[in-house]
Design an enzyme around this catalytic site. Structure first.
Site, PDB file in Angstrom:
ATOM      1  N   GLU B 102       4.024   2.892   6.046  1.00 41.33           N
ATOM      2  CA  GLU B 102       4.061   1.451   5.861  1.00 41.33           C
ATOM      3  C   GLU B 102       2.690   0.928   5.498  1.00 41.33           C
ATOM      4  OE1 GLU B 102       6.818  -1.333   8.551  1.00 41.33           O
ATOM      5  OE2 GLU B 102       6.758   0.776   9.133  1.00 41.33           O
ATOM      6  N   TYR B 105       1.635  -4.064   1.800  1.00 33.88           N
ATOM      7  CA  TYR B 105       2.470  -4.500   0.675  1.00 33.88           C
ATOM      8  C   TYR B 105       3.955  -4.296   0.928  1.00 33.88           C
ATOM      9  CZ  TYR B 105       1.671   0.390   0.609  1.00 33.88           C
ATOM     10  OH  TYR B 105       1.572   1.682   1.024  1.00 33.88           O
ATOM     11  N   ASP B 221     -11.784   3.912  -4.649  1.00 34.10           N
ATOM     12  CA  ASP B 221     -11.327   3.896  -3.256  1.00 34.10           C
ATOM     13  C   ASP B 221     -10.947   5.305  -2.802  1.00 34.10           C
ATOM     14  OD1 ASP B 221     -10.812   2.769  -0.820  1.00 34.10           O
ATOM     15  OD2 ASP B 221      -8.858   1.966  -1.354  1.00 34.10           O
TER      16      ASP B 221
END
Lengths: 365, 445
Positions: B102, B105, B221
């Site tokens: 999860e 978003y 990232d």
């Protein structure tokens, strides 16, 4: 040696379209020595379909590497115009799937099955020793010749257990998808599950079990059920069966029959065809050893399945005698012949000879 | 959350068909009459039906220990379970499975392509939630655009994109992966990998980065949480939400925005530089990732984000422990250079001594298995129970504790894999239905 030059080949007829229209197989005459060959002609735009091109390349590379009397050998390949031509020996009786569809909708005689399965097992024994998993053992990939030889093809989807120089204990990926995903029907439950346990060469043994049923019954198990149901049935350990009076004691009514077994293989599609098949199954008796070998191969747990070598020693193959000759056991099968009326092949030949191609290049692998 | 297949019903006699009331999982149902001896199996009230799930049963056990010191014998045939309905849901040609993870978003679920039977993962994005995230919608559009072009063994493949306008949902269908490096690190001893394993992942990360930088894409990232593993241990770089495609015609790789995770940000971003080299950001974050995978620690720490960024801005990483060896220490120092211009690029890193040689597995070290919090040991398909519901709808709904024990050979609270269960010779439907999926831990008999 076969020359990689289209002008040395005379196309004689179309044998089949395959791989979902990506390729056509022709029979051809190799002019320098008048030998019959099969030519597979691929239409692949490499810039757009890189993955497909890679698969064809893989197929050729694998076949170059493998040498066995029961594996379809590779003779040569070349590019002409926009297309790729791959030359193989011509197997004049065609594939077992074609034979089943055209001549034996109720399945092949048991002795013929035994001879074919033994040769397929010899091919698998060799492949497994070379650390390959075939992943596409099915009747359409078993080719027969008038001289009695049986050869396994379909190396396109074979996977090596050697990855980057290291031997893998198991594989995890599904084979590359074919155009209609029909290949899934022959695949083992552990391969379809795609979990961490993975699969290995014993997956081919399961497919051989499905091939047993396909050759004996004429129809492919699970052919009429949705793909997801086929998957859950396999995962739950439900095994396809050879159909005879022991497994099929009472004829079912037509509806049930249709829903359970694929009879949709061309000619026998009518209600008459179904009831005829039903009669054939209910009245015949296949040997206990045949039932046993297919059950052994179709076990849910790969650990329990015998290896190709172990299966070759199975009592089922004791019925084969040296004098047994496969083509006479399936006498009604007519060999592929040059078809002078096959206009498309002839036209193509004409067109090809008109084409001015600057230089023939052999695919350099 | 936890895919519980079964809920417990306790009753003294055979199941009272009429009296079944289904409760929400979150409710603990306590019989009305008494607080002391709740969960009385042999209660004189035939209609006392209690619905429990695993957590509640655990809780009850604790309570029983404290308050209730008498044993109450219950016949195992009197404990009755009911299969929890797994309603099969299709989105396009895909069959939905359980939740894999999860995020802010939305959810990531497992899916099965019903035509090719290929396992997939789907990122479900809700428009409503995306609006609440800064740059949410733009980032998703950018991610889709990038992933459509990118194709490499070590970059996650976007297989399909589907929209449901009515529900305002977007489905990003991706390759199926079995674990996140982050989760694996958290579950491993010392929160680190043996160097042998870290080396394998790091070299795959380099392959992926080399491709991305060659394509003019900066990820921005890179961190263990964005590195996934497939069944065959192939590393996949994922989450291109803040990635950027560089100007193809510019000789430099200048970027202007950084939105990555603080602990993996380089000093130039921590210090608020207006422009910086994009590829060297990835080199820095990969350095922090390697540092983290091999030591279980971070080169920079701070009590809060502000302090953390301050520490990074000073650019003096905590030296890695001596035990990692001189080669790795040198590589980490190189990748974590404060001046981006001095940081090596992917090609230089490849020639480094630590990358060139595969480190041996030291005595006592064990490879960490790919895992995620929500799957079983073999990462079996979570779609199968839904398919069973779809194809065998008439399956038996109720079964007893005795059936269960019989099936499991007295090992009641174990999680069985579907494969294990269907290995047996029996092909009857009841067997499957009573035992697939997770079993409740019931220690009352």
């Amino acid at each position: 040696m076969f020359n990689p030059d289209i002008n040395d080949y005379q196309l004689t007829s179309i044998i089949a379209e395959c791989c979902g229209g990506v390729a056509v197989v022709y029979s051809a005459l190799y002019k320098p020595n008048n030998q019959n060959v099969a030519i597979k002609r691929y239409f692949v735009d490499e810039s757009k379909e890189k993955e497909k091109a890679n698969l064809i390349q893989q197929d050729i590379l694998t076949r170059k590497e493998l040498q066995h009397p029961n594996i379809l050998s590779y003779l040569t390949s070349f590019v002409h115009g926009q297309e790729l031509y791959v030359v193989s020996p011509l197997m004049t009786l065609g594939s077992c799937r074609d034979i089943l569809d055209r001549y034996f909708q109720e399945g092949l005689p048991e002795l013929a099955c035994a001879i074919i399965l033994k040769d397929v097992l010899l091919a698998l024994q060799y492949l497994h020793k070379q650390l390959f998993v075939h992943r596409s053992v099915r009747a359409s990939h078993v080719l027969l010749d008038t001289n009695g030889s049986v050869k396994l093809s379909g190396l396109r989807t074979a996977a090596s257990m050697m990855v980057r120089g290291r031997r893998q204990r198991q594989l995890h990926n599904l084979p590359p998808p074919d155009h209609d995903n029909a290949n899934l029907m022959w695949l083992s439950p552990e391969l379809l599950e795609q979990n961490l346990k993975g699969y290995d060469e014993r997956s081919d043994i399961y497919s051989l079990g499905v091939l047993c049923c396909e050759l004996a019954n004429g129809a492919v198990p699970f052919a009429e059920v949705p793909t997801t149901l086929m998957f859950t049935e396999k995962v739950r350990g439900s095994r396809p069966q050879l159909l005879d009076c022991s497994s099929f004691p009472e004829p079912l009514d037509d509806g049930e029959m249709k829903s359970m077994y694929n009879t949709d293989s061309g000619v026998g599609d009518s209600a008459d065809g179904v009831s005829r098949l039903r009669q054939v199954y209910a009245n015949r008796k296949l040997s206990d050893t045949f039932h046993h070998i297919s059950e052994m191969a179709l076990q849910r747990d790969p650990e329990r399945r015998p290896s190709a070598t172990q299966l070759l020693n199975h009592a089922f193959f004791k019925q084969i005698r040296k004098t047994d000759f496969l083509p006479s056991l399936i006498g009604r099968v007519k060999p592929i012949k040059a078809d002078p009326s096959d206009m498309s092949a002839l036209l193509l030949q004409e067109k090809l000879s008109e084409m001015e191609i600057e230089k023939q290049t052999e695919w350099d692998f | 959350m936890d895919p519980r297949m079964c809920r417990q019903i306790s009753s003294s006699e055979s199941l009272p068909d009429a009296e079944i009331v289904e409760f929400e999982e979150s409710n603990i149902i306590v019989p009305q009459e008494s607080d002391d001896n709740f969960l009385l199996e042999g209660s004189p009230e035939p209609q006392s039906v209690t619905w429990l799930d695993d957590d509640q049963i655990d809780e009850l056990d604790i309570n029983l220990d404290q308050n209730n010191l008498f044993f109450h014998r219950v016949d195992s045939a009197d404990i009755i379970y009911r299969n929890k309905k797994k309603k099969c849901k299709m989105v396009g040609k895909y069959v939905m499975g359980d939740v894999l993870g999860e995020g802010s978003y939305g959810k990531v679920k497992e899916m099965l392509d019903s035509e090719s039977l290929c396992r997939r993962a789907v990122k479900i994005l809700k428009k409503r939630k995306l609006r609440r995230i800064p740059n949410g919608e733009q980032n998703v559009q950018k991610e889709i655009q990038l992933l459509r072009i990118l194709r490499h063994k070590n970059v996650i493949e976007l297989v399909d994109v589907m929209y449901n306008d009515e529900k305002q949902k977007m489905y990003l269908v991706m390759e199926f992966c079995v674990g996140v490096l982050q989760d694996m690190l958290e579950s491993s001893p010392g929160k680190k990998f043996p160097q042998r394993q870290a080396h394998d992942y790091f070299t795959q990360l380099l392959d992926g980065l080399e491709y991305l930088h060659g394509q003019g894409v900066v990820h921005k990232d890179i961190k263990p949480g964005n590195l996934l593993l497939t069944l065959d241990q192939t590393l996949k770089i994922t989450d291109f939400g803040v990635a950027e495609a560089l100007d193809m015609f510019s000789p430099e790789d200048t970027c202007y925005t950084g939105q990555g995770s603080p602990a993996f940000q380089p000093p130039e971003i921590a210090n608020g530089a207006e422009r910086f080299s994009g590829t060297k950001v990835d080199i820095w974050s990969s350095g922090v990732t390697l540092y983290n995978m091999t030591t279980g620690r971070y080169p920079f720490e701070g009590d809060n984000v502000f302090r953390l960024l301050e520490a990074i801005g000073r650019g003096e990483p905590a030296p890695p422990p001596r035990c990692v060896g001189p080669a790795l220490r040198a590589l980490l120092a190189d990748m974590l250079r404060r001046d981006p211009a001095l940081r090596p690029d992917v090609h230089r890193i490849r020639t480094h001594a630590w990358v060139q040689a595969i480190p041996p597995l030291e005595a006592g070290e064990r490879l960490v298995n790919p895992r995620s919090r929500r799957s079983d040991e073999h990462h079996n398909s979570t779609v199968i129970p839904y398919l069973v519901e779809r194809h065998y709808a008439s399956a038996q709904e109720y079964f007893t504790e005795r059936d269960l024990r019989h099936e499991l050979g007295d090992n009641g609270s174990r999680t069985m894999s579907t494969a294990e269960l269907s290995d047996g010779e029996s092909q009857c439907k009841r067997r499957w239905n009573s035992s697939c999926g997770r079993l409740p831990s019931c220690r009352l008999t």
